[in-house]
Design a protein around this motif. Structure first.
Motif, PDB file in Angstrom:
ATOM      1  N   SER A  11       0.818  -1.206   0.000  1.00 24.82           N
ATOM      2  CA  SER A  11       0.000   0.000   0.000  1.00 24.82           C
ATOM      3  C   SER A  11       0.853   1.257   0.000  1.00 24.82           C
ATOM      4  O   SER A  11       0.353   2.358   0.108  1.00 24.82           O
ATOM      5  N   PHE A  14       2.581   5.644   4.269  1.00 24.97           N
ATOM      6  CA  PHE A  14       1.501   6.134   5.124  1.00 24.97           C
ATOM      7  C   PHE A  14       1.923   7.429   5.823  1.00 24.97           C
ATOM      8  O   PHE A  14       3.108   7.658   6.049  1.00 24.97           O
ATOM      9  N   ASP A  15       0.933   8.234   6.135  1.00 21.98           N
ATOM     10  CA  ASP A  15       1.227   9.398   6.986  1.00 21.98           C
ATOM     11  C   ASP A  15       1.614   8.909   8.376  1.00 21.98           C
ATOM     12  O   ASP A  15       2.534   9.429   8.981  1.00 21.98           O
ATOM     13  N   ALA A  33      -7.753   9.304  10.944  1.00 18.13           N
ATOM     14  CA  ALA A  33      -8.592   9.069   9.769  1.00 18.13           C
ATOM     15  C   ALA A  33      -9.624  10.196   9.634  1.00 18.13           C
ATOM     16  O   ALA A  33      -9.881  10.689   8.533  1.00 18.13           O
ATOM     17  N   ARG A  38      -3.590   9.342   5.935  1.00 17.52           N
ATOM     18  CA  ARG A  38      -3.490   7.926   5.541  1.00 17.52           C
ATOM     19  C   ARG A  38      -2.855   7.174   6.703  1.00 17.52           C
ATOM     20  O   ARG A  38      -1.696   7.385   7.028  1.00 17.52           O
ATOM     21  N   ALA A  40      -2.377   3.407   8.973  1.00 20.20           N
ATOM     22  CA  ALA A  40      -2.507   1.952   9.090  1.00 20.20           C
ATOM     23  C   ALA A  40      -2.252   1.543  10.537  1.00 20.20           C
ATOM     24  O   ALA A  40      -1.353   2.060  11.190  1.00 20.20           O
ATOM     25  N   GLY A 130     -11.867   5.162   7.656  1.00 17.63           N
ATOM     26  CA  GLY A 130     -10.855   5.161   6.595  1.00 17.63           C
ATOM     27  C   GLY A 130      -9.494   4.612   6.987  1.00 17.63           C
ATOM     28  O   GLY A 130      -8.575   4.593   6.170  1.00 17.63           O
ATOM     29  N   ALA A 131      -9.340   4.166   8.223  1.00 16.43           N
ATOM     30  CA  ALA A 131      -8.049   3.598   8.631  1.00 16.43           C
ATOM     31  C   ALA A 131      -7.908   2.188   8.074  1.00 16.43           C
ATOM     32  O   ALA A 131      -8.895   1.461   7.966  1.00 16.43           O
ATOM     33  N   LEU A 132      -6.675   1.822   7.714  1.00 17.54           N
ATOM     34  CA  LEU A 132      -6.402   0.454   7.259  1.00 17.54           C
ATOM     35  C   LEU A 132      -5.973  -0.368   8.484  1.00 17.54           C
ATOM     36  O   LEU A 132      -5.051   0.017   9.191  1.00 17.54           O
TER      37      LEU A 132
END
Lengths: 440, 114
Positions: A11, A14-15, A33, A38, A40, A130-132
């Motif tokens: 992916s 990430f931020d 999020a 971004r 995770a 929206g978090a992975l």
């Protein structure tokens, strides 16, 4: 293991990467999020919560700050309307109780929960924002550039992930915070080992025995003989149709005296007043966990270049009021806010991330931890608070309540004599003074 | 039983006796997904053998993962039943002689309640 853990994560950048899907990590994820970052969350269990355990209570107010009106949707057990503190000698119990109808209505005060269910649900909330959420994945190391954290190395193939900032919410064993040089490890004198069993009890029986109205719950903390002279507590929390029962003892003292935590739990369960409550209940699960009780003094450094520490990993537990998850939720949220702010300034240096520590200092998290910073060392150096005082209290109350040929004045005199024989006046005054200094 | 009468147990369960659960019984209640390899190891066997008289880990571990084997004169490690609490790495072994990491992702204890 499912195949999931063998799939490479592709992916990209990430931020923020959050290590650990407990209350701190998930609260940080929700905040980030929500702010459009971004993010995770990396969780080593099959689902967030599958490795987590607590007594335990979740308090409404801090939880509602992460997900408003969570009680309408979260998997909760019972709202707690009564708290009790028991002083026990094994034979007898002196109790202090507080009960409120207020606690039985919205927004409530606290709930008993099972972390395996609650954390899983909270992860769903974070995912919806929206978090992975990456599960079945152990973070093995931090990726560094000089003294700056720039990502994580996971146990997956091609499992390196880059991020502007990594938030360590890895729990009580701070493997990564130690690697990052933020934590020097947690000492056994500031850790409590808690063991717990979940016992199934039909709902009506449970409500009868604990004297509860339908749906209401009770939480008991017990100190005294049960911990075999070691600083520690027993606890009994009611769930929907189960009871959580456990014992927590300071690890250092347990090691010195070679008491076994599981044996203390068996002894607690066998105590007559406890047995009446759990009689006939069948065991469902056994669990053990460490609790970081070092408080303010036991905290690691909370931030470095590109890294923040929150929740248990940062020692955010108020052992006196058995609060942990709420401090984790609040600290996670503040870590998330700090990263959003850092993102807006485009700097993830320690000096920018210091905002996190400043916010914590202003909040109840640090204020409460500072207030009780001397409690754990105090109790370790005063172990007779767990033996002699419960015995004296019980003997005194028993004397005053049992009717015989002695006048009440004579009984009072007897009680005073009893206390003096066990406890020289100077030592008693010293204890009271020490306690006053510690708790005020 | 005089013991039971003394405690005034609820009449509907008069025959029930509290289960004295051994740690093995307790662990049987909890769900595990054991890895093929251990995430726990002893750093220096000499310390267990020569220096550590009380074999602390055999008391402090809440899952009785560690046992002193008289014949082999060493500690055996039943890592499959590890609750991953961290006691053994944080003072449960006063000689700091146990190497603990977490099991690989997807392995180890799986709390259904927690």
């Amino acid at each position: 293991m499912s195949d999931l853990a063998n799939i490479p994560i592709t992916s990209g950048r990430f931020d923020a990467i959050i290590v650990g899907g407990g209350p701190a990590g998930l609260s940080a994820a929700c905040t980030l999020a929500d702010g459009g970052a971004r993010v995770a969350v990396i969780e080593r269990g099959d689902w967030p919560g599958s490795k987590n355990m607590m007594g335990g209570l979740v308090f409404s107010q801090p939880t509602a700050q992460v997900t408003p009106e969570f009680w309408k949707k979260a998997p909760l057990e019972r709202h707690i309307t009564r708290r009790e503190m028991w002083l026990t000698t094994g034979e007898s119990v002196a109790k202090a109780a507080y009960e409120s109808t207020d606690f039985g209505a919205e927004p409530y005060n606290s709930f008993s929960v099972f972390r395996s269910r609650f954390d899983k649900w909270l992860a769903g909330e974070a995912r919806a924002k929206g978090a992975l959420i990456i599960t079945e994945t152990l973070v093995e190391d931090l990726l560094m550039e000089g003294d700056r954290v720039v990502g994580v190395r996971t146990g997956r193939p091609d499992g390196d992930l880059d991020a502007d900032v990594v938030i360590l919410c890895e729990g009580v064993n701070p493997f990564l915070a130690e690697k990052a040089g933020l934590s020097k490890g947690v000492k056994p004198e500031s850790l409590a080992l808690a063991v717990k069993e979940v016992l199934a009890l039909p709902r009506e029986k449970l409500e009868d025995r604990f004297n509860l109205e339908e749906g209401n719950g009770a939480a008991y903390e017990v100190i005294g003989e049960i911990t075999g002279g070691i600083p520690g507590t027993g606890f009994i929390y009611t769930n929907r149709d189960t009871v959580s029962i456990g014992v927590g003892v300071i690890l250092k003292d347990m090691v010195d005296q070679t008491h076994e935590a599981y044996a203390l739990l068996e002894r607690f369960k066998a105590q007559p007043q406890v047995q009446r409550l759990i009689h006939g209940a069948s065991p469902r699960e056994y669990a053990a966990h460490l609790i970081p009780e070092g408080g303010y003094r036991g905290m690691p450094r909370l931030h470095g270049n590109g890294v923040l520490v929150a929740g248990d990993a940062a020692g955010m537990v108020n052992a006196v009021f058995t609060e942990g998850a709420n401090l984790a939720l609040l600290s996670g949220r503040m870590a998330g806010e700090t990263v959003l702010r850092a993102r807006a300034c485009g700097s993830f240096e320690a000096i920018t991330l210091d905002y996190y520590r400043q916010q914590l200092e202003k909040s109840i998290v640090m204020k409460d931890l500072k207030t009780f910073q001397n409690v754990t060392p105090f109790l370790s150096s005063h172990p007779h608070f767990f033996t002699m005082y419960p015995e004296l209290a019980s003997a005194a109350v028993k004397e005053l309540l049992s009717v015989d040929s002695l006048s009440k004045a004579d009984k009072m005199h007897l009680v005073i004599k009893l206390v003096r024989s066990q406890m020289p006046a100077r030592k008693l005054m010293r204890d009271l003074y020490d306690a006053w200094r510690t708790f005020s | 039983m005089s013991e039971e009468r003394k405690h005034r147990l609820p009449s509907d369960d008069r025959d029930w006796k509290p289960a004295k659960l051994s740690v093995t019984d307790k662990l049987g209640l909890t769900k595990f997904k054991p890895d093929a390899e251990s995430h726990l190891s002893i750093k220096d066997k000499e310390i267990c053998h020569e220096t550590c008289r009380r074999k602390y880990c055999t008391h402090t571990c809440p899952a009785q993962v560690y046992r002193w084997e008289e014949e082999e004169e060493s500690i055996s490690i039943a890592y499959e039943g590890c609750l991953e609490c961290g006691t053994c790495r944080s003072g449960g072994c006063p000689y700091d002689n146990i190497e603990m990491s977490y099991p690989r992702g997807g392995f180890g204890v799986q709390y259904r309640f927690g």
